[in-house]
Design an enzyme around this catalytic site. Structure first.
Site, PDB file in Angstrom:
ATOM      1  N   HIS A 135      -1.695  22.502   1.191  1.00  0.00           N
ATOM      2  CA  HIS A 135      -0.566  23.345   1.643  1.00  0.00           C
ATOM      3  C   HIS A 135       0.241  23.867   0.440  1.00  0.00           C
ATOM      4  O   HIS A 135       1.426  23.574   0.296  1.00  0.00           O
ATOM      5  CB  HIS A 135       0.346  22.556   2.607  1.00  0.00           C
ATOM      6  CG  HIS A 135       1.228  23.446   3.437  1.00  0.00           C
ATOM      7  ND1 HIS A 135       1.548  23.194   4.745  1.00  0.00           N
ATOM      8  CD2 HIS A 135       1.862  24.619   3.140  1.00  0.00           C
ATOM      9  CE1 HIS A 135       2.341  24.140   5.206  1.00  0.00           C
ATOM     10  NE2 HIS A 135       2.544  25.024   4.243  1.00  0.00           N
ATOM     11  N   ARG A 193      -0.989  27.789   9.760  1.00  0.00           N
ATOM     12  CA  ARG A 193      -0.759  26.437  10.274  1.00  0.00           C
ATOM     13  C   ARG A 193      -2.098  25.885  10.754  1.00  0.00           C
ATOM     14  O   ARG A 193      -2.906  26.629  11.341  1.00  0.00           O
ATOM     15  CB  ARG A 193       0.222  26.459  11.452  1.00  0.00           C
ATOM     16  CG  ARG A 193       1.658  26.718  11.056  1.00  0.00           C
ATOM     17  CD  ARG A 193       2.277  25.540  10.288  1.00  0.00           C
ATOM     18  NE  ARG A 193       3.659  25.768   9.917  1.00  0.00           N
ATOM     19  CZ  ARG A 193       4.067  26.225   8.733  1.00  0.00           C
ATOM     20  NH1 ARG A 193       3.190  26.508   7.779  1.00  0.00           N
ATOM     21  NH2 ARG A 193       5.353  26.372   8.486  1.00  0.00           N
TER      22      ARG A 193
HETATM   23  C1  OXD Z   1       5.558  27.174   5.171  1.00  0.00           C
HETATM   24  C2  OXD Z   1       6.040  27.071   3.798  1.00  0.00           C
HETATM   25  O1  OXD Z   1       6.254  27.702   6.031  1.00  0.00           O
HETATM   26  O2  OXD Z   1       5.456  26.273   3.041  1.00  0.00           O
HETATM   27  O3  OXD Z   1       4.436  26.713   5.413  1.00  0.00           O
HETATM   28  O4  OXD Z   1       6.973  27.765   3.446  1.00  0.00           O
END
Ligand code: OXD
Length: 306
Positions: free
Chosen positions: A269, A221
């Site tokens: 991400h 994160r």
């Molecule tokens: C997270 C996902 O938890 O993308 O970041 O699963």
């Protein structure tokens, strides 16, 4: 049996069709305010309203790896929160992290630049003994990443809140051993859950403990890393670079200095995506186990935050 599905950014139609096909006896619908009470909810970043209205849930399934967004909500006491365990994510994480470590270690970015400049020149091989990699977080994903790195003969250190023993990995645990873990690492890979204890963990002081020429890989994160402190260490030369997949604000605002920093590689991400059919198979198997009164793996400890 009724199942409601909600997500901020997943393909709703595909998930509902997939869940319905795997649960032919059930009624699977997209959650909306005022919809009929359900037995199970399958969600990614749901609104508080879903929890407030759906008071009869037997369990709530999170369709991502991290549960930090969910745990910010007010959850009904005793509601089992079940996260995905692996479901095809750990191999993706291992690929992503090994790629980032090897790209840096073998200087592939520089070779690519040379290729574009039609330049044939060798760099001196570096010793992997000088590139110990530290994996922060030894859950399902962290263990897979640590094992994959060890396969390439990098010295691998791991750090977790509680002590672990993993073959081929030098394990450190708890606050007392965090500094020793960081000082032993040149590359640090963050795979921690985001909790009050881990937020801002990689700040100026802790990043300073990494070996000179350090490298940061964050696939957990954005809030684990203090952005300004990372930039300061990159600019001072203490850190050689960073590969970042996660950010405090996503999508990363175009004005953010990470975008154009010469020592930062970033991705949107995407290090380990939720794989729909693997996840649905796992969720449906867990629903069946709950219906039989059995315990299921992946139940989140809401006090620990993961
Ligand atoms: C997270 C996902 O938890 O993308 O970041 O699963």
């Amino acid at each position: 049996m009724r199942v409601v599905y909600y997500s901020v950014d997943q393909d709703e139609a595909g998930w509902i069709a997939g869940l319905q096909a795997a649960l032919p006896q059930a009624q699977v619908t997209l959650w909306h305010s005022g919809c009929a009470p359900a037995d199970y909810a399958v969600v990614w970043k749901p609104p508080q309203q879903l929890l407030d209205e759906q008071r009869g849930l037997r369990a709530l399934f999170n369709t991502g790896a991290g549960v930090d967004a969910l745990l910010k909500l007010h959850l009904p006491a005793g509601l089992p929160i079940i996260r995905l365990d692996d479901a095809g994510m750990s191999v993706q994480m291992a690929e992503y992290v090994c790629h980032a470590v090897i790209r840096h270690f073998r200087e592939f970015a520089a070779y690519e630049a040379d290729m574009h400049a039609l330049k044939w020149s060798f760099r001196k091989p570096r010793s992997r003994l000088d590139f110990p990699v530290g994996v922060l977080g030894l859950g399902v994903l962290g263990q897979r990443v640590a094992r994959a790195l060890a396969q390439f003969d990098f010295p691998v250190h791991g750090w977790s809140r509680t002590a672990k023993v993993l073959p081929g990995i030098t394990c450190h645990a708890g606050d007392a051993q965090l500094d020793a873990f960081l000082s032993a690492s040149r590359v640090v890979v963050c795979l921690l859950p985001l909790t009050a204890q881990t937020e801002n963990l990689l700040d100026a002081q802790r990043l300073a403990r990494l070996r000179p020429g350090g490298y940061v890989i964050n696939v957990a994160r954005g809030a684990h890393v203090v952005d300004a402190d990372l930039l300061a260490h990159l600019d001072s030369g203490h850190l050689a670079g960073a590969t970042l997949d996660v950010f405090r604000v996503e999508p990363l605002p175009q004005s953010h200095p990470f975008w154009n920093h010469p020592k930062i590689t970033l991705t949107p991400h995407t290090s380990a995506r939720t794989l729909r059919s693997e996840s649905i198979a796992q969720i449906v198997a867990k629903m069946a186990a709950i219906e039989r009164g059995e315990a299921v793996a992946g139940r989140v400890d809401t006090d620990q935050g993961y």
